[in-house]
Design an enzyme around this catalytic site. Structure first.
Site, PDB file in Angstrom:
ATOM      1  N   ILE A 505       0.738  -1.478   0.232  1.00  9.51           N
ATOM      2  CA  ILE A 505      -0.106   0.255  -0.253  1.00  9.51           C
ATOM      3  C   ILE A 505       0.915   1.187  -0.111  1.00  9.51           C
ATOM      4  O   ILE A 505       1.916   1.151   1.029  1.00  9.51           O
ATOM      5  CB  ILE A 505      -0.878  -0.166   1.361  1.00  9.51           C
ATOM      6  CG1 ILE A 505      -1.843  -1.264   1.649  1.00  9.51           C
ATOM      7  CG2 ILE A 505      -1.855   1.153   1.070  1.00  9.51           C
ATOM      8  CD1 ILE A 505      -2.629  -1.081   2.923  1.00  9.51           C
ATOM      9  N   LYS A 520       5.846   3.441   0.216  1.00  7.78           N
ATOM     10  CA  LYS A 520       5.125   2.037   0.042  1.00  7.78           C
ATOM     11  C   LYS A 520       5.382   1.225   1.405  1.00  7.78           C
ATOM     12  O   LYS A 520       6.684   0.810   1.488  1.00  7.78           O
ATOM     13  CB  LYS A 520       6.011   1.896  -1.510  1.00  7.78           C
ATOM     14  CG  LYS A 520       5.464   1.299  -1.715  1.00  7.78           C
ATOM     15  CD  LYS A 520       5.986   0.563  -3.092  1.00  7.78           C
ATOM     16  CE  LYS A 520       5.307  -0.366  -3.904  1.00  7.78           C
ATOM     17  NZ  LYS A 520       6.352  -0.268  -5.226  1.00  7.78           N
ATOM     18  N   ASP A 617       7.897  -2.864 -16.145  1.00  5.99           N
ATOM     19  CA  ASP A 617       6.841  -2.639 -16.387  1.00  5.99           C
ATOM     20  C   ASP A 617       6.476  -1.472 -16.680  1.00  5.99           C
ATOM     21  O   ASP A 617       5.844  -0.776 -15.732  1.00  5.99           O
ATOM     22  CB  ASP A 617       6.520  -3.198 -14.749  1.00  5.99           C
ATOM     23  CG  ASP A 617       5.371  -3.934 -14.689  1.00  5.99           C
ATOM     24  OD1 ASP A 617       4.394  -3.733 -15.328  1.00  5.99           O
ATOM     25  OD2 ASP A 617       4.572  -3.692 -13.249  1.00  5.99           O
TER      26      ASP A 617
END
Ligand code: NAG
Ligand code: NAG
Ligand code: NAG
Ligand code: NAG
Length: 816
Positions: A505, A520, A617
């Site tokens: 999260i 994070k 990514d």
């Protein structure tokens, strides 16, 4: 005349009797007001007009519906021959019932031939929804010359039959509407196949999409359309093979309809407190109903993950495709079956394979069936043909086994032929070896667990720092304490949450000095989390660039893994480009700035950094925007260091996100800077077109990907078609510049990695307005077309499924 009839309707109690019949001597003028009603006014026959479409004018059809459900048309007479005006006449003419339009053309008729006229004819709408043509002096006990029940459109009513009738010689089928508002003959049929044992199929233009399974007592009730308020009946007799259903309560309405998208929709309406409550079921309702979902010799089982399995002794024909859930090619035998000495594998609760390549002999029992299969060299499996009274009859398959599935509580035993080495069937006499195997297995297990325990124990004693090969390699919090982080995020409170993803999260925090940070917090104890943490730490810490998010510090303490970044005011790029309310803030100028920034960040990663790497990514949700909308690439959890001297590397663990992964990476795990270039190209095009590549793929009409769509338009000189309206409205909009940008994007997403430019070349192309650039070749295309060849509802299902696919195969999925 019409007024008289109208008054009659109003004042005469028995009006409906007259209104339900048409005799030879009188025509019935039909209009919007004038309908035919069944004797008890349960059903009506009249004109209806589907919601108009812009391209065609009004189309009027003669249809039938329940009076209480006027929007559910259950039968259409002139489905392929609509009228332009709602004025017509129903008339018995030449021994047939005709519908004449306002110019007295016959647009539809019953087409009964070869009848010598015995007496006057009467057409009548019965209370069960059957429109019949009969002799006036007879009644239903003598049968009908014609009945609408023999010519269904897309809907089955209670007591109406679909299937074969020896008397009429008809095999009644349901045929879908073409579209939700288009009653004309559509692509899908629902038909009973007259063979031993019979089966029913939904087909699209002749190709099966759903198969019921054999109609014997073990068939799966679901494939006949679930029933809660009635019973269904499969009739298999010499003179009739049919399916029908009844309803348990006369005040209910129930229909089974083949929808325009090939789905069987069972709807029941139940009267409750003055209203009709709708209860419905759909079929197919799980992916294993999709015909031959797992390919030849593949076994579909919704209780396994993935749902497609190869039968024991078989292996995927194309392993890589299979792992990507491209199961179309199915499975092949590991060893070729020989004619002698083969054995059989018993599979339970099976939907028997498609019987299109089978041979049936009802006289044989199961034992003889096995012998017959052994004696037939190309026999691949056998089973009982009929399951009444414990099973009888013999069916053998002589080809590949198609459309196999395992049920939970239905189906029957299927015996699949295998070569002896391929299976351990566990005959008597083999029991001793079995026990030995078990003992050896247990010993090995014990040993393994001991080793693992020792490892874990050793690891625990080791300081956790060593688990991280970070260059800044200290344990505990670096640059700040865990306490500081807790305070900054108000104890990781929900109100501070700004994002969530697979491994953790993200919270917004404020340090005592006022500086804002993004924190994070990775999920504890997940190995993926640890890997990502290590990776992010070691890679992000070594990079410094204005277009890369900066890591400020980290914590590894008390099981917590926390990464601290600079906070960026404007969240991520996806929040802007895909959101119509936000995208207006992105003028063309801003978009150019963002695209340039991303390309510079990526160029740095690929070749200017001390430790070159592939991001793997790249996608809009990983591109953060600061207060000036300067893009910063984030999330290095998947990144890999890359040796400049090698051109490509390979991995078995494919991570990334569908829609952004290059074909060679998704299919073979080959990654290189060129796979990032591909993702960059997709992001670029998404920025210009304001559409998600993946979503476009699912929703586009021609099942085309965004990339092919853009490329095709480009080739046809319509490069600017469908670009985001905001760009067109921008004061800085310059068509040639946008076109050039699209062209660069298309070059980046080309199928072959070697055709794609490097990021260096990309930035050179951006920098120069005049440099000649190549025309782009066809774009890479990840998900195969065949995946999406079914109707739209299953397309939706596929969408969900490719989601799971991503979840299982790839360890990173958006949104993160
Ligand atoms: C139908 O006609 C037959 C004789 O043709 C008669 O016996 C029977 O009662 C009639 N049935 C009904 C429902 O009118
Ligand atoms: C049929 O349904 C109605 C309304 O739901 C109910 O009042 C009635 O008792 C039911 N009849 C039978 C025979 O079950
Ligand atoms: C099934 O039919 C009902 C009644 O026509 C309709 O309201 C419903 O939308 C249909 N379901 C689907 C998924 O199309
Ligand atoms: C299987 O073999 C039989 C003869 O044993 C032959 O008649 C039949 O055509 C073969 N079927 C297939 C599908 O190969």
């Amino acid at each position: 005349m019409r007024i008289v009839l109208f008054l009659f309707v109003l004042f005469h109690k028995g009006f409906s009797v007259y209104n339900s019949r048409i005799s030879s001597s009188a025509a019935f003028d039909i209009s919007i007001q004038n309908k035919i009603s069944s004797p008890k006014s349960i059903l009506e026959l009249g004109f209806f007009k589907p919601a108009p479409s812009s391209s065609v004018g009004d189309r009027w059809y003669l249809g039938m519906w329940y009076r209480k459900l006027p929007n559910e048309v259950v039968w259409v007479a002139n489905r392929d021959n609509p009228l332009s005006k709602p004025i017509g006449t129903l008339k018995i003419f030449n021994n047939n019932l005709h519908l004449f339009d306002h110019t007295s053309n016959s647009v539809w008729s019953t087409q009964v031939t070869g009848q010598s006229l015995k007496s006057d004819l009467t057409a009548e709408l019965l209370d069960n929804g059957n429109l019949v043509l009969r002799y006036s002096n007879e009644n239903e006990t003598s049968g009908f010359l014609w009945q609408s029940f023999d010519f269904p459109t897309d809907t089955l009513l209670p007591n109406m039959k679909v299937g074969w009738d020896k008397n009429s010689g008809l095999n009644r089928i349901l045929q879908s509407w073409k579209g939700i508002n288009d009653p004309s003959t559509g692509d899908y049929t629902y038909k009973v196949e007259i063979r031993e044992p019979p089966e029913s199929y939904i087909r699209k233009k002749g190709k099966p999409t759903v198969r019921s399974g054999p109609w014997n007592s073990m068939s799966d009730a679901d494939t006949h359309g679930k029933l809660r308020y009635g019973t269904y009946d499969l009739t298999v007799r010499d003179e009739e093979i049919s399916y029908s259903f009844t309803i348990s309560n006369d005040s209910f309405f129930s229909i089974l309809r083949l929808d325009h998208n090939g789905v069987l929709n069972r709807s029941t309406w139940i009267p409750t407190s003055g209203e009709l409550k709708w209860i419905g079921y759909l079929l197919p309702d799980d992916p294993c109903y999709e015909y031959n979902k797992c390919g030849p010799n593949g076994l579909c089982d919704i209780n396994t993950s993935p749902i497609c399995n190869c039968i024991k002794g078989f292996q995927a024909k194309h392993q890589e495709a299979w792992e990507l859930r491209d199961t179309e090619e199915g499975c092949v035998r590991k060893t070729q079956s020989k004619c002698n000495g083969d054995q059989f594998l018993k599979l339970q609760t099976m939907k028997l394979p498609d019987t299109v390549v089978s041979i049936v002999d009802m006289k044989l029992g199961l034992k003889e069936c096995k012998k017959k299969c052994l004696a037939t060299c190309n026999c691949t499996a056998y089973a009982n043909a009929n399951m009444e009274n414990g099973g009888s009859g013999c069916v053998i398959w002589v080809g590949e086994l198609l459309d196999l599935r395992k049920y939970k509580n239905a189906g029957q035993d299927l015996y699949v032929r295998l070569r002896m080495e391929a299976i351990d069937i566990g005959d008597e006499g083999k029991n001793n070896t079995k026990i030995i195997f078990i003992i050896v297995g247990v010993v090995i297990l014990l040993l393994l667990s001991f080793i693992i325990m020792v490892c874990v124990w050793k690891r625990k004693k080791r300081p956790p720092t060593k688990a991280i090969t970070a260059p800044i390699g200290e344990l505990h919090c670096e640059e700040m304490t865990l306490e500081t982080v807790v305070v900054a995020t108000q104890g990781f409170s929900d109100s501070n949450k700004i994002g969530q993803g697979g491994f953790g999260i993200v919270y917004k925090g404020r340090l005592l000095g006022g500086q804002e940070i993004a924190v994070k917090r990775l999920l504890k104890m997940s190995t993926q989390g640890i890997d990502e943490f290590k990776n992010e730490l070691s890679l992000n810490a070594s990079v410094q660039h204005v277009n890369l998010v900066q890591l400020l510090g980290y914590c590894f303490e008390g099981g917590e893994m926390i990464l601290i970044y600079e906070y960026l005011e404007n969240s991520s790029l996806d929040k802007f480009i895909f959101d119509k309310s936000q995208s207006s803030k992105l003028t063309w100028e801003k978009r150019v700035q963002i695209i340039n920034g991303i390309s510079r960040g990526l160029l740095y990663l690929h070749q200017d950094s001390r430790r070159p790497m592939v991001h793997r990514d790249l996608k809009p949700s990983n591109i953060l925007l600061d207060q000036d909308m300067i893009p910063k690439i984030s999330d290095f959890g998947m990144s890999k260091l890359f040796d400049k001297r090698t051109t490509a590397a390979n991995t078995t663990k494919i991570v990334g996100t569908f829609g952004y992964m290059s074909p060679e990476y998704a299919e073979d795990g080959t990654y290189s800077t060129k796979s990032d270039v591909f993702s960059f190209g997709v992001v670029l095009l998404e920025i210009i077109f304001g559409v998600k590549n993946r979503d476009f793929y699912i929703y586009s009409e021609n099942e085309e990907s965004l990339l092919t769509y853009i490329w095709r338009n480009w080739k046809e000189g319509k490069g600017l078609d469908s670009i985001d309206q905001v760009i067109l409205d921008s004061s800085t909009f310059q068509p040639h510049q946008v076109k050039r940008c699209i062209q660069i994007g298309l070059l980046c997403v080309q199928e072959r990695a070697e055709d794609r430019p490097t990021m260096l070349l990309v930035s050179v192309m951006f920098a120069s307005d005049t440099m000649e650039i190549d025309p782009p070749g066809p774009p890479g295309y990840l998900v195969r077309r065949s995946h999406l060849e079914t109707g739209s509802s299953s397309r939706k299902k596929l969408n969900e499924e490719s989601w799971t696919v991503a979840e299982v195969t790839y360890s990173a999925i958006e949104p993160r």
